[in-house]
Write an enzyme that holds these catalytic residues in place. Structure first.
Site, PDB file in Angstrom:
ATOM      1  N   HIS A  20     -13.322   7.868   0.928  1.00  0.00           N
ATOM      2  CA  HIS A  20     -14.036   7.365   2.110  1.00  0.00           C
ATOM      3  C   HIS A  20     -14.266   8.499   3.103  1.00  0.00           C
ATOM      4  CE1 HIS A  20     -10.289   7.411   4.384  1.00  0.00           C
ATOM      5  NE2 HIS A  20      -9.722   6.535   3.575  1.00  0.00           N
ATOM      6  N   HIS A  23     -11.346  10.773   4.211  1.00  0.00           N
ATOM      7  CA  HIS A  23     -10.961  11.792   3.239  1.00  0.00           C
ATOM      8  C   HIS A  23     -11.900  12.992   3.323  1.00  0.00           C
ATOM      9  CE1 HIS A  23      -9.520   8.112   0.771  1.00  0.00           C
ATOM     10  NE2 HIS A  23      -8.474   8.650   1.388  1.00  0.00           N
ATOM     11  N   CYS A 126       5.928  -3.073   4.253  1.00  0.00           N
ATOM     12  CA  CYS A 126       4.464  -3.123   4.316  1.00  0.00           C
ATOM     13  C   CYS A 126       3.913  -2.447   3.068  1.00  0.00           C
ATOM     14  CB  CYS A 126       3.935  -2.437   5.576  1.00  0.00           C
ATOM     15  SG  CYS A 126       2.119  -2.312   5.616  1.00  0.00           S
ATOM     16  N   CYS A 129       1.370   0.471   3.808  1.00  0.00           N
ATOM     17  CA  CYS A 129       1.960   1.769   4.186  1.00  0.00           C
ATOM     18  C   CYS A 129       2.922   2.288   3.133  1.00  0.00           C
ATOM     19  CB  CYS A 129       2.710   1.655   5.514  1.00  0.00           C
ATOM     20  SG  CYS A 129       1.660   1.417   6.948  1.00  0.00           S
ATOM     21  N   CYS A 143       2.018  -5.183  10.699  1.00  0.00           N
ATOM     22  CA  CYS A 143       1.844  -3.734  10.791  1.00  0.00           C
ATOM     23  C   CYS A 143       0.537  -3.438  11.513  1.00  0.00           C
ATOM     24  CB  CYS A 143       1.823  -3.124   9.392  1.00  0.00           C
ATOM     25  SG  CYS A 143       1.349  -1.374   9.371  1.00  0.00           S
ATOM     26  N   HIS A 146      -2.163  -2.270   9.159  1.00  0.00           N
ATOM     27  CA  HIS A 146      -2.607  -3.205   8.121  1.00  0.00           C
ATOM     28  C   HIS A 146      -2.390  -4.652   8.607  1.00  0.00           C
ATOM     29  CE1 HIS A 146      -1.522   0.541   5.959  1.00  0.00           C
ATOM     30  NE2 HIS A 146      -2.659   0.304   5.348  1.00  0.00           N
ATOM     31  N   LYS A 299     -13.467  -0.506  12.934  1.00  0.00           N
ATOM     32  CA  LYS A 299     -12.973   0.109  11.714  1.00  0.00           C
ATOM     33  C   LYS A 299     -13.903  -0.259  10.565  1.00  0.00           C
ATOM     34  CE  LYS A 299      -8.824   0.399   8.814  1.00  0.00           C
ATOM     35  NZ  LYS A 299      -7.436  -0.092   8.622  1.00  0.00           N
ATOM     36  N   LYS A 302     -15.539  -3.578   4.383  1.00  0.00           N
ATOM     37  CA  LYS A 302     -16.552  -4.205   3.523  1.00  0.00           C
ATOM     38  C   LYS A 302     -16.989  -5.554   4.085  1.00  0.00           C
ATOM     39  CE  LYS A 302     -15.189  -1.981  -0.811  1.00  0.00           C
ATOM     40  NZ  LYS A 302     -14.665  -2.185  -2.186  1.00  0.00           N
TER      41      LYS A 302
END
Length: 475
Positions: A20, A23, A126, A129, A143, A146, A299, A302
């Site tokens: 993504h 990265h 989690c 993570c 979290c 997430h 953020k 999809k």
């Protein structure tokens, strides 16, 4: 010239999804630094790779109906393609499923054995993570990284690393300015340590999770993914089998820089550093943390339909355009927002109408009016400014300096009108065109670390006194 060995690494992405934008940002930032250091004559070892163990990957493989080995091979190949796709100058690609890395992770365990003990434990885990969470780390019981995943309450017997033992040593490490950049991330790490450190689990029961590296001497347990993956920073250098080769040159005697996302502070600057202290290995010199990329103020997701696929961007705009976009229009350290509309506007305004147009105009005039290529100048005007900005990780400011030169050259053409002067006063006009070609050459040289293919094309055009192919076509 004073040379120093430089070691540079990115974090290892999980191989449970395609690459993504985050990265790509991290890889490109690291690549610019590696190219700059090599150009200065420093020996450089630049490593990337993939993190291939853990519950998250095991579950993703099951969902895909594949064995973990086949699943990780597919996604590791996707990340390996980025070297060519982004024109990365990396020297190594480490996979944590490789036999050499597995042996290194087990050796790291042995060297930390004095700070490892087995305990029964109940905690909130989690999966996103791949770590246990304390109550104070959760927001409304979830979290913060997430929020769609409810932490699972897990009771099992694990091995624990005595993290709390290293509180004072970590504070001493963090007190050194430059250990973490930007400064406010260092303050964040210091505050976390001062808040009290809790020993953390570094294994899982094999009956609960089989996809991991076996714990030395206990085949009922596999390593917690972070203990395994963090070891990549030295296993990629040949540690522990070759401690007098690249490991000695680049880690022990060189300058070590890790590049990571802002969510990695706890893992990279605290847990990994404590592991190194326990194993009696030199600590990382500097860790640089970048921000996240959002789209439309949210953020990327999809479900929201706002995901920007970096592979699609490269296919449409080209490698150097994507590198430029991430380096100039994304903050090095803060969260930044990108939309497809903004990306297209930046491409058109700054690359098509800016850099591309300047090179085409100047070189067409030179091709038509100069009898031979110019004698290109030695050195680079503005190089020290660029180096200073990159030493501070200010990728965007460095490109602002270069693109201000592009704007100044355009303004000079508009004001002095060399295309008219070369007809009315050929000798003076040719001098003006030679000066412009020298500046185009200089701009091309300054772009070397940022947009290497474009830099090469510009320099080739000046050396051949020929208008190049359209650098940035109008789309």
């Amino acid at each position: 010239m004073f040379m120093r060995a430089r070691y540079l690494s990115t974090t290892l992405p999980y191989v449970n999804a395609s690459p993504h934008m985050g990265h790509v940002l991290e890889f490109v930032q690291a690549d610019v630094l590696a190219r700059m250091w090599r150009a200065a004559g420093d020996p450089v070892f630049f490593s990337t790779g993939t993190d291939e163990h853990g519950q998250k990957i095991y579950e993703a493989a099951q969902k895909a109906g594949q064995k973990p080995e086949a699943y990780i091979d597919h996604y590791a190949a996707e990340f390996q393609k980025l070297k060519q796709l982004l024109n990365l100058s990396s020297d190594a690609f480490i996979r944590t499923s490789s036999p050499a890395h597995i042996a290194a992770a087990q050796e790291m365990w042995r060297r930390c054995a004095g700070d490892i003990e087995k305990r029964s434990y109940t905690g909130l885990y989690c999966v996103g993570c791949e770590s246990f969470k304390t109550e104070k780390e959760l927001v409304d019981g979830k979290c913060p990284l997430h929020p769609s995943l409810v932490p699972e309450r897990v009771s099992e017997e694990n091995y624990f690393f005595l993290f709390s033992k290293y509180q004072e040593k970590l504070l001493t490490y963090l007190e050194r300015p430059g250990s973490i950049i930007p400064e406010w991330r260092r303050a964040e790490a210091i505050a976390f340590v001062k808040g009290g450190l809790e020993d953390f689990s570094i294994s899982r029961e094999k009956k609960r999770l089989s996809w991991g590296i076996p714990v030395p001497g206990d085949d009922t347990q596999v390593m917690y993914v972070w203990f395994d993956a963090l070891t990549n920073y030295i296993s990629t250098l040949g540690w522990p089998n070759d401690e007098k080769g690249n490991f000695k040159k680049f880690w022990e005697e060189g300058e070590v820089l890790q590049v990571a996302g802002k969510d990695q502070v706890r893992f990279q600057s605290l847990m990994w550093q404590a592991m190194l202290m326990s194993a009696k290995i030199k600590n990382t010199d500097t860790i640089f943390y970048h921000g996240f990329i959002t789209s439309g103020g949210q953020k990327m997701s999809k479900s929201l339909g706002n995901v920007i696929n970096p592979l699609d961007l490269v296919e449409k705009y080209g490698t150097d355009a994507v590198r430029y976009l991430l380096l100039r229009h994304v903050s090095p350290t803060e969260d930044s927002d990108l939309t497809l509309e903004a990306i297209h506007d930046h491409y058109t305004a700054h690359l098509t109408n800016g850099l591309g147009n300047l090179v085409a105009r100047v070189m067409k005039l030179c091709e038509d009016n100069l009898d031979a290529p110019i004698s290109v100048p030695e050195g680079m005007q503005g190089a020290e400014e660029i180096t200073r900005e990159l030493d501070n990780f200010s990728f965007n400011s460095a490109l602002e300096i270069i693109f201000s030169r592009i704007a100044a050259a355009d303004e000079r053409i508009t004001k002095e009108e060399p295309f008219k002067v070369v007809r009315s006063d050929p000798a003076r006009g040719k001098l003006m065109l030679s000066a412009l070609a020298a500046e185009v050459w200089n701009i091309g040289r300054l772009l070397t670390s940022f947009m290497p293919a474009t830099s090469e094309a510009i320099q080739k055009a000046v050396l051949e006194n020929k208008k190049p192919e359209n650098l940035f076509p109008r789309l």
